[in-house]
Every structure is written in structure tokens, then in C-alpha cells.
Scaffold this motif. Structure first.
Motif, PDB file in Angstrom:
ATOM      1  N   ASN A  53       4.281  44.097  22.944  1.00  0.00           N
ATOM      2  CA  ASN A  53       4.955  44.194  21.869  1.00  0.00           C
ATOM      3  C   ASN A  53       5.023  42.733  21.140  1.00  0.00           C
ATOM      4  OD1 ASN A  53       7.316  43.763  20.023  1.00  0.00           O
ATOM      5  ND2 ASN A  53       8.665  44.933  21.357  1.00  0.00           N
TER       6      ASN A  53
ATOM      7  N   PRO B 173       0.154  40.095  23.835  1.00  0.00           N
ATOM      8  CA  PRO B 173       1.636  40.787  23.963  1.00  0.00           C
ATOM      9  C   PRO B 173       1.477  42.167  23.845  1.00  0.00           C
ATOM     10  CG  PRO B 173       1.798  39.648  21.944  1.00  0.00           C
ATOM     11  CD  PRO B 173       0.027  39.335  22.555  1.00  0.00           C
TER      12      PRO B 173
ATOM     13  N   GLU C  35      12.080  41.325  24.513  1.00  0.00           N
ATOM     14  CA  GLU C  35      11.157  41.763  25.714  1.00  0.00           C
ATOM     15  C   GLU C  35      10.064  40.830  25.472  1.00  0.00           C
ATOM     16  OE1 GLU C  35      11.478  43.578  28.381  1.00  0.00           O
ATOM     17  OE2 GLU C  35      13.693  43.978  27.462  1.00  0.00           O
TER      18      GLU C  35
ATOM     19  N   SER D  94       8.839  38.594  28.218  1.00  0.00           N
ATOM     20  CA  SER D  94       9.220  39.379  29.406  1.00  0.00           C
ATOM     21  C   SER D  94       7.602  39.300  30.178  1.00  0.00           C
ATOM     22  CB  SER D  94       9.643  40.660  29.425  1.00  0.00           C
ATOM     23  OG  SER D  94       9.420  41.407  30.563  1.00  0.00           O
TER      24      SER D  94
ATOM     25  N   GLN E 229       6.206  41.372  31.926  1.00  0.00           N
ATOM     26  CA  GLN E 229       5.898  42.590  31.497  1.00  0.00           C
ATOM     27  C   GLN E 229       5.024  42.823  30.438  1.00  0.00           C
ATOM     28  OE1 GLN E 229       8.702  42.091  33.172  1.00  0.00           O
ATOM     29  NE2 GLN E 229       7.907  42.282  35.375  1.00  0.00           N
ATOM     30  N   ASN E 230       5.365  42.221  29.333  1.00  0.00           N
ATOM     31  CA  ASN E 230       4.801  42.073  28.186  1.00  0.00           C
ATOM     32  C   ASN E 230       3.584  41.529  27.600  1.00  0.00           C
ATOM     33  OD1 ASN E 230       5.488  43.277  25.324  1.00  0.00           O
ATOM     34  ND2 ASN E 230       5.728  41.042  24.775  1.00  0.00           N
ATOM     35  N   TRP E 231       3.110  41.064  28.850  1.00  0.00           N
ATOM     36  CA  TRP E 231       1.865  40.206  28.614  1.00  0.00           C
ATOM     37  C   TRP E 231       0.741  40.777  29.433  1.00  0.00           C
ATOM     38  CZ3 TRP E 231       1.691  36.871  24.662  1.00  0.00           C
ATOM     39  CH2 TRP E 231       2.829  36.380  23.791  1.00  0.00           C
TER      40      TRP E 231
ATOM     41  N   SER F 144      11.898  40.241  19.478  1.00  0.00           N
ATOM     42  CA  SER F 144      12.151  41.260  20.476  1.00  0.00           C
ATOM     43  C   SER F 144      12.726  40.705  21.897  1.00  0.00           C
ATOM     44  CB  SER F 144      10.850  42.080  20.939  1.00  0.00           C
ATOM     45  OG  SER F 144      11.187  43.022  22.023  1.00  0.00           O
TER      46      SER F 144
END
Length: 318
Positions: free
Chosen positions: A285, A283, A292, A295, A297-299, A290
Motif C-alpha cells: 500500500n 510498499p 498500514e 507496518s 507487513q506492508n513492505w 494509510s
């Protein structure tokens, strides 16, 4: 008990890395797409769980097992959540009688010391008269047989039966009211660590659909591959050769919510896929709180997990 110990255990065997690399080879794009779909599913199921609360787990009275519609509704919900409650299996008077007999049995033998320094309420007692009565009660056996019917086999020649309950004898936990000393960490039932590995044929293993990037078609209730555990699983000292289709608790006294009852994650299919695929991704973040965190896009795919160095060239060759 490992779950009561602060020691998180030894690192996984080296063979696990080799098997994982074999399973992932050439599937980067497929697994990334599968992971994104899984994150969407998890967000949806978490919202559903928060709205439903404890009602996410189905509940049924024992007498309603005779009602086909109610039993079917219960079964459908249990297959999804992985857990449920059957009430009224034994009468309150029987439960109180057995509880009194059990307390007298423990108090009458000084040799029956607690089996755990962390929890003085856990006893290595497996065959007391009260325990035998519980396991042999016709309603308990009928409940077990009903629950076993939720399992199926994709291979009709598999050497397994879903019709004959067998008792896996377990210990006694005689819990004091409002006790907080016996706190289990989040855990996965023993033997599961090896069931993701293929057997000698490299085909029949429990989580094949997940490794193919097709977790949506993974059936947690197919017993066929669960009886073909890799040979090295037997080397685990905590392993059991008995396939336990369910783990059940039979309380002999009132059990208020959050006062000693189990806490389960009700997303059986999705969380199984998450546990297996999560080590392959990193991740951006890393805070689970969180908004996100889940999400897509977080990985990012963690290539370091499975990329290996090329072997050194032979002398005189390029």
C-alpha cells in the motif's frame, strides 16, 4: 537554485548502483530485519513528534549556556532532533540596527539585483557591513563554538577540530511579510548524496552502520568519516569543500512561526536510515497517509534493485 526549480534533476550516476550492490551483497536478511525495526522506531517517533509539536526542538537562551545542566539538556535534545534555537544571541536593538543598515545597503546600489527569478528577495550579497558584523559578534561566535562541541570524533587522530568556528559566507534573503513565493521543497543538504559511498579503503564512510543493518548504532555526530569524502564528490558543481557542522539562520527581524522559518524533520537518526534504505523496499500500500504504511507487513525487499544478470558464457563452455 535547484530547490526552487521544477526540474527534479538528473538520474544518479551509474557508479551509485555499483556501489549500492557492493554494499548490499549477502545482506538481504540482515537489511530486512533492520528495516522492520526501523519502521517500529519511526511509528514511535512520529507519535512523539505529533504530541510535542514545535517543542520537539529544544530552545535555550544564550545566557543559559553558562548553566551546565541547562546546556547539557539542550545538547541531548538537539543531538536527537538535529535542530534547535538559541535565543537572545544579540539584542533586539542591534538586530534592528543591522537590519536597517542592510536595507540601506541593498537600496543604495542598483547593481545588487536579486539572484533568483523565482525569489526576487534573494541576493548574491555575501560581505555587506551588516553581514560581517553579524558573523564577527562575540555572542554569535560563542554560540557556534558551543554547537560545534556537540560533535565528536571516534578517531582521535582525525584531522579535524571542533573548537574553532569558521564562517561560511552565505547570501541575504530579505523576505517580505507573509510572502509565499519562496517555498523550498523537502531537501537534504548538498554533498550528502556522496557521503554514503565508501572511500578508496571501502571502510571509512559515514553511513557504514546503516548498511551493516545496524542503524541503531549509527552516530550522526561522529565527524571522523565526514572528512573522508570520495574523490568523485568534488566533481559535483554544487559541492563545497568546507565541512559545515551546522547551518544556522540569524533573523534580524521578528519571525513568526510558519512565516519564513525552517521546517525540519526531528528524527535525525531514524530518518537518515529511512532515506538510505527506502529505495531497497517496495510498499504494498503506497499511500503514506494509510495507517498500514509503516507496518512491516506492508513492505517487501525490492530484489530488482540489486540483482544483476549473469554474464554470457564463453564460446564452447557451459
Amino acid at each position: 537554485m535547484p530547490l526552487l526549480s521544477p526540474d527534479l534533476g538528473r538520474p544518479p550516476p551509474r557508479r551509485h548502483s555499483k556501489v549500492r550492490d557492493m554494499l548490499m551483497r549477502g545482506k538481504d536478511d540482515t537489511l530486512v530485519a533492520s528495516w522492520k525495526l526501523l519502521l517500529e522506531q519511526l511509528r514511535s517517533e512520529i507519535e512523539l513528534t505529533l504530541r510535542a509539536g514545535p517543542a520537539i526542538f529544544p530552545s535555550l537562551h544564550f545566557n543559559d549556556l553558562k548553566s551546565k545542566s541547562r546546556a547539557n539538556d539542550f545538547s541531548c535534545q538537539l543531538r536527537r532532533s538535529g535542530g534547535g534555537v538559541i535565543r537572545g544571541v544579540i539584542s533586539e536593538s542591534e538586530a534592528r540596527t543591522w537590519n536597517s543598515e542592510l536595507q540601506a545597503y541593498l537600496a543604495g546600489d542598483d547593481s545588487l539585483a536579486s539572484s533568483s527569478a523565482q525569489d526576487p528577495q534573494l541576493y548574491d550579497v555575501y560581505w555587506s557591513p551588516a553581514q560581517v558584523k553579524c558573523r564577527a559578534h562575540p555572542n554569535v561566535l560563542a554560540s557556534q563554538k558551543f554547537l560545534m562541541s556537540l560533535w565528536s570524533s571516534s578517531n582521535h587522530t582525525a584531522a579535524i577540530s571542533h573548537n574553532f568556528p569558521l564562517s561560511y559566507a552565505d547570501r541575504i534573503r530579505h523576505r517580505n511579510p507573509s510572502d509565499s513565493s519562496f517555498l523550498l521543497r523537502p531537501s537534504i543538504e548538498g554533498d550528502s548524496a556522496d557521503r554514503w559511498c565508501p572511500d578508496d579503503s571501502r571502510e571509512a564512510f559515514t553511513y557504514k552502520k546503516i548498511w551493516e543493518g545496524n542503524w541503531q548504532n549509527y552516530d550522526p555526530w561522529d565527524s571522523t568519516t565526514r572528512i573522508q569524502t570520495p574523490k568523485h564528490s568534488a566533481q559535483n558543481r554544487n559541492s563545497s569543500s568546507m565541512f559545515r557542522m551546522f547551518q544556522g539562520w540569524l533573523p534580524l527581524s521578528p519571525l513568526p512561526e510558519s512565516q519564513g522559518s525552517l521546517r525540519l524533520c526531528p528524527m535525525l537518526q531514524a530518518t537518515t536510515a529511512y532515506v538510505l534504505l527506502r529505495p531497497l523496499f517496495s510498499p504494498i500500500n503506497s499511500s503514506p497517509t494509510s495507517s498500514e504504511f509503516l507496518s512491516a507487513q506492508n513492505w517487501t525487499l525490492n530484489l530488482r534493485v540489486h540483482l544483476q544478470s549473469l554474464p554470457p558464457p564463453l564460446t564452447g563452455r557451459s
